[in-house]
Design an enzyme around this catalytic site. Structure first.
Site, PDB file in Angstrom:
ATOM      1  N   ARG A  26       8.242 -12.778  -6.739  1.00 47.47           N
ATOM      2  CA  ARG A  26       7.540 -13.837  -7.186  1.00 47.47           C
ATOM      3  C   ARG A  26       7.837 -13.923  -8.784  1.00 47.47           C
ATOM      4  O   ARG A  26       7.939 -15.181  -9.119  1.00 47.47           O
ATOM      5  CB  ARG A  26       5.920 -13.218  -7.249  1.00 47.47           C
ATOM      6  N   ASP A  67       6.772 -17.424  -3.533  1.00 48.72           N
ATOM      7  CA  ASP A  67       5.375 -17.129  -3.288  1.00 48.72           C
ATOM      8  C   ASP A  67       5.283 -16.808  -1.858  1.00 48.72           C
ATOM      9  O   ASP A  67       5.330 -17.971  -1.349  1.00 48.72           O
ATOM     10  CB  ASP A  67       4.336 -17.769  -4.144  1.00 48.72           C
ATOM     11  N   LYS A 122       8.959  -0.314   5.536  1.00 48.49           N
ATOM     12  CA  LYS A 122       7.637  -0.045   5.750  1.00 48.49           C
ATOM     13  C   LYS A 122       6.731  -0.093   4.408  1.00 48.49           C
ATOM     14  O   LYS A 122       7.422  -0.488   3.299  1.00 48.49           O
ATOM     15  CB  LYS A 122       7.624   1.528   5.842  1.00 48.49           C
ATOM     16  N   HIS A 152      14.038   5.475   6.406  1.00 45.65           N
ATOM     17  CA  HIS A 152      15.475   5.666   5.791  1.00 45.65           C
ATOM     18  C   HIS A 152      15.781   7.282   6.158  1.00 45.65           C
ATOM     19  O   HIS A 152      17.008   7.670   5.833  1.00 45.65           O
ATOM     20  CB  HIS A 152      15.336   5.543   4.345  1.00 45.65           C
ATOM     21  N   LYS A 156      19.815   9.528   6.802  1.00 46.43           N
ATOM     22  CA  LYS A 156      20.598  10.637   6.271  1.00 46.43           C
ATOM     23  C   LYS A 156      21.449  11.195   6.786  1.00 46.43           C
ATOM     24  O   LYS A 156      21.406  11.444   8.179  1.00 46.43           O
ATOM     25  CB  LYS A 156      19.366  11.497   5.948  1.00 46.43           C
ATOM     26  N   GLU A 190       8.009  17.925  -0.988  1.00 47.64           N
ATOM     27  CA  GLU A 190       8.340  17.047  -2.471  1.00 47.64           C
ATOM     28  C   GLU A 190       7.835  17.787  -3.481  1.00 47.64           C
ATOM     29  O   GLU A 190       6.729  18.406  -3.309  1.00 47.64           O
ATOM     30  CB  GLU A 190       7.826  15.725  -2.318  1.00 47.64           C
ATOM     31  N   ASP A 209       1.942   8.039   4.886  1.00 44.10           N
ATOM     32  CA  ASP A 209       3.119   7.850   4.107  1.00 44.10           C
ATOM     33  C   ASP A 209       4.213   8.485   4.509  1.00 44.10           C
ATOM     34  O   ASP A 209       5.380   8.237   4.665  1.00 44.10           O
ATOM     35  CB  ASP A 209       3.066   8.092   2.571  1.00 44.10           C
ATOM     36  N   HIS A 214       8.494   9.463   8.877  1.00 40.36           N
ATOM     37  CA  HIS A 214       9.774  10.467   8.851  1.00 40.36           C
ATOM     38  C   HIS A 214       9.521  11.634   9.545  1.00 40.36           C
ATOM     39  O   HIS A 214      10.510  12.093  10.491  1.00 40.36           O
ATOM     40  CB  HIS A 214      10.026  10.767   7.314  1.00 40.36           C
ATOM     41  N   LYS A 308       3.239  16.479  -1.541  1.00 41.21           N
ATOM     42  CA  LYS A 308       3.575  15.950  -2.883  1.00 41.21           C
ATOM     43  C   LYS A 308       3.097  17.348  -3.851  1.00 41.21           C
ATOM     44  O   LYS A 308       2.106  17.934  -3.434  1.00 41.21           O
ATOM     45  CB  LYS A 308       2.827  14.872  -3.444  1.00 41.21           C
TER      46      LYS A 308
HETATM   47  C1  BG6 Z   1       9.079   7.576   1.284  1.00 38.88           C
HETATM   48  C2  BG6 Z   1       7.615   7.821   0.738  1.00 38.88           C
HETATM   49  O1  BG6 Z   1       9.079   6.836   2.584  1.00 38.88           O
HETATM   50  O2  BG6 Z   1       9.625   8.757   1.379  1.00 38.88           O
HETATM   51  C3  BG6 Z   1       7.638   8.431  -0.397  1.00 38.88           C
HETATM   52  O3  BG6 Z   1       7.026   6.485   0.690  1.00 38.88           O
HETATM   53  C4  BG6 Z   1       8.534   9.675  -0.560  1.00 38.88           C
HETATM   54  O4  BG6 Z   1       6.449   8.759  -0.923  1.00 38.88           O
HETATM   55  C5  BG6 Z   1       9.783   9.196  -0.026  1.00 38.88           C
HETATM   56  O5  BG6 Z   1       8.679  10.384  -1.925  1.00 38.88           O
HETATM   57  C6  BG6 Z   1      10.746  10.589   0.410  1.00 38.88           C
HETATM   58  O6  BG6 Z   1      12.146  10.303   0.548  1.00 38.88           O
HETATM   59  P1  BG6 Z   1      13.383  11.181   0.261  1.00 38.88           P
HETATM   60  O7  BG6 Z   1      14.363  10.518   0.931  1.00 38.88           O
HETATM   61  O8  BG6 Z   1      13.220  11.475  -1.304  1.00 38.88           O
HETATM   62  O9  BG6 Z   1      12.888  12.347   0.921  1.00 38.88           O
END
Ligand code: BG6
Length: 459
Positions: A26, A67, A122, A152, A156, A190, A209, A214, A308
């Site tokens: 935007r 937009d 996502k 993602h 890896k 994390e 999340d 993942h 976290k």
């Molecule tokens: C993301 C989440 O998909 O992956 C985040 O939204 C998280 O909350 C992240 O921190 C972790 O990715 P990585 O590659 O750092 O393990």
């Protein structure tokens, strides 16, 4: 993640000379404004050795303010893009509510025709129903073979190495089943907290999340049957079977937590409620005892956890094998430990196999045994190849049209179906997250979840 990845790919000569990259959001920026923004971000986020590549990337970049709720703006984007016949890949990273209008706008501006591919970042919905809505909206304009759903973790290197470990070595597969494996633990721990993402995270929580995507993809890769080939359909067919075989979770099989203030690596950090500035029932930690109800995995618990502000950043898969059926060694000084295969995904990339070995000596009081580790440090084994971030691989695969490391619609929907059942069980039982101090391994009930079955988390 995106600009640094494109910069690295460009520096290594992996992008076609004709490739142009058009940013859109935007904010009212012109091309030069966007390049200045990109330069600043790249200077900040690229490792030193990649910074010399910035100047060569910038001329490829341009920008169109847009937009997504205003269809007419897409005409401007289409003018900027020009004819799509030569190839176009769209990468959407938007709030779930914007997928539909965006697809409608792209369609009206004829930016979806021919072989145009679309990458979807996502969150693809917040439950099965909303995920279906998004998938339906996208499917109106793109066939499944042109849709690239990003997780993602699949980009890896170490996650892909799981397939090499399982299917390029003879020794693991015969043991990879309920007859020989006692339990499997998968941890994504994390140390970061909210990272200025309160708006998103409050609507998501750790389950949606991290577990929905993942963690479940790691479960699928760990548990799947051998695919026919390293090819998109073959691999995704096997993954989805695992996701569909996940047993519906009972409330007793889940523990949730939310961090309070504590210390990580000696530094004091605030609690989630303090970061947020209000009370919240959103979970920042989840531990689950899951089961894959098929022939191979009957009776093998999969302990999954993510959180976290935990004690350290660590993603790993720990496979604990069953005890030998009978010990020939004197029990007093040769307590046998079960073999463990530990697949370190991050930050350390390594594969460790713990084996029982004899402690050297004359053994006047009987043979003594101890667990020792066979250790493969992946970075040391492969010092040549550059370590790449996940998005480099994924963006290149999107540009080249290889779907192997992207998530198919049936996988995402199977994942959401399982997650929805957990959330409705929380709602029915009015479950609230337990608190844990930042810098620990989560609430004590997470320890109890495993210990009830005599299993210890690999901390
Ligand atoms: C993301 C989440 O998909 O992956 C985040 O939204 C998280 O909350 C992240 O921190 C972790 O990715 P990585 O590659 O750092 O393990």
């Amino acid at each position: 993640m995106l600009l640094p990845s494109l910069c690295a790919l460009n520096m290594d000569g992996l992008l076609s000379p004709d490739l142009r990259i058009i940013g859109t959001a935007r904010s009212e920026l012109d091309d030069d404004g966007y390049r200045a923004f990109a330069r600043e971000a790249l200077e900040k986020h690229l490792p030193e050795e990649r910074k010399p590549g910035i100047d060569a990337l910038l001329p490829r970049l341009s920008y169109q303010a847009l937009d997504a709720n205003d269809t007419s703006h897409f005409t401007l984007l289409a003018e900027k893009v020009g004819p799509v016949g030569a190839g176009l890949a769209i990468f959407l990273s938007t709030a779930p509510s914007l997928f539909e209008p965006t697809i409608a706008g792209l369609t009206a501006a004829r930016l979806v025709d021919g072989k145009v591919r679309i990458g979807l970042e996502k969150p693809l919905g917040s439950d099965l129903a909303t995920s279906r809505e998004i998938n339906d909206a996208v499917a109106k304009a793109f066939s499944e073979d042109r849709i690239f759903r990003i997780d993602h973790y699949l980009g890896k290197e170490t996650v892909q190495n799981l397939l090499a470990l399982r299917f390029a070595n003879l020794m693991f597969e015969p043991l990879w089943n309920a007859a020989h494996i006692d339990n499997i633990q998968i941890t994504i721990a994390e140390t970061v907290g909210l990272e200025n993402r309160a708006g998103y995270y409050e609507g998501s929580g750790a389950l949606r999340d991290m577990v929905q995507n993942h963690l479940l993809q790691l479960v699928a890769l760990t548990a799947m049957e051998p695919p026919l080939s390293y090819e998109a359909t073959a691999i995704r067919d096997e993954k989805v079977k695992v996701l569909r075989a996940l047993r519906r979770i009972e409330c007793d099989d889940v523990v949730t937590g939310q961090y309070r203030k504590g210390a990580i690596a000696g530094e004091g950090v605030p609690g989630y409620d303090e970061e947020l500035g209000k009370d919240s029932d959103v979970e920042t930690f989840v531990a689950i005892r899951a089961h894959v109800d098929n022939w191979r995995w009957q009776g093998v618990p999969f302990y999954l956890r993510t959180g976290k502000r935990l004690a350290e950043r660590r993603t790993e898969i720990v496979v604990t094998f069953r005890q030998v059926p009978h010990s020939i060694f004197p029990k007093a000084n040769a307590r046998l430990q079960q073999n463990q295969l530990i697949i370190g995904i991050q930050p350390e990339e390594n594969i460790q196999l713990s084996l029982m070995a004899k402690v050297p000596g004359l053994d006047r009081n009987g043979v003594r045994l101890r667990a020792v580790a066979l250790d493969i440090e992946t970075p040391e084994a492969f010092s040549g190849p550059t370590r790449r971030i996940a998005y480099e691989r994924l963006l290149l695969d999107l540009l080249e049209g290889d779907q192997t490391l992207f998530v198919r619609r049936d996988e995402v929907e199977a994942q959401w179906g399982w997650i929805d059942a957990i959330r409705s069980c929380w709602a029915d039982n009015h479950m609230k997250p337990k608190t844990y101090a930042a810098g620990t391994w989560g609430p004590s009930s997470a320890v109890a979840l495993a210990e009830r079955a005599g299993v210890t988390w690999h901390d």
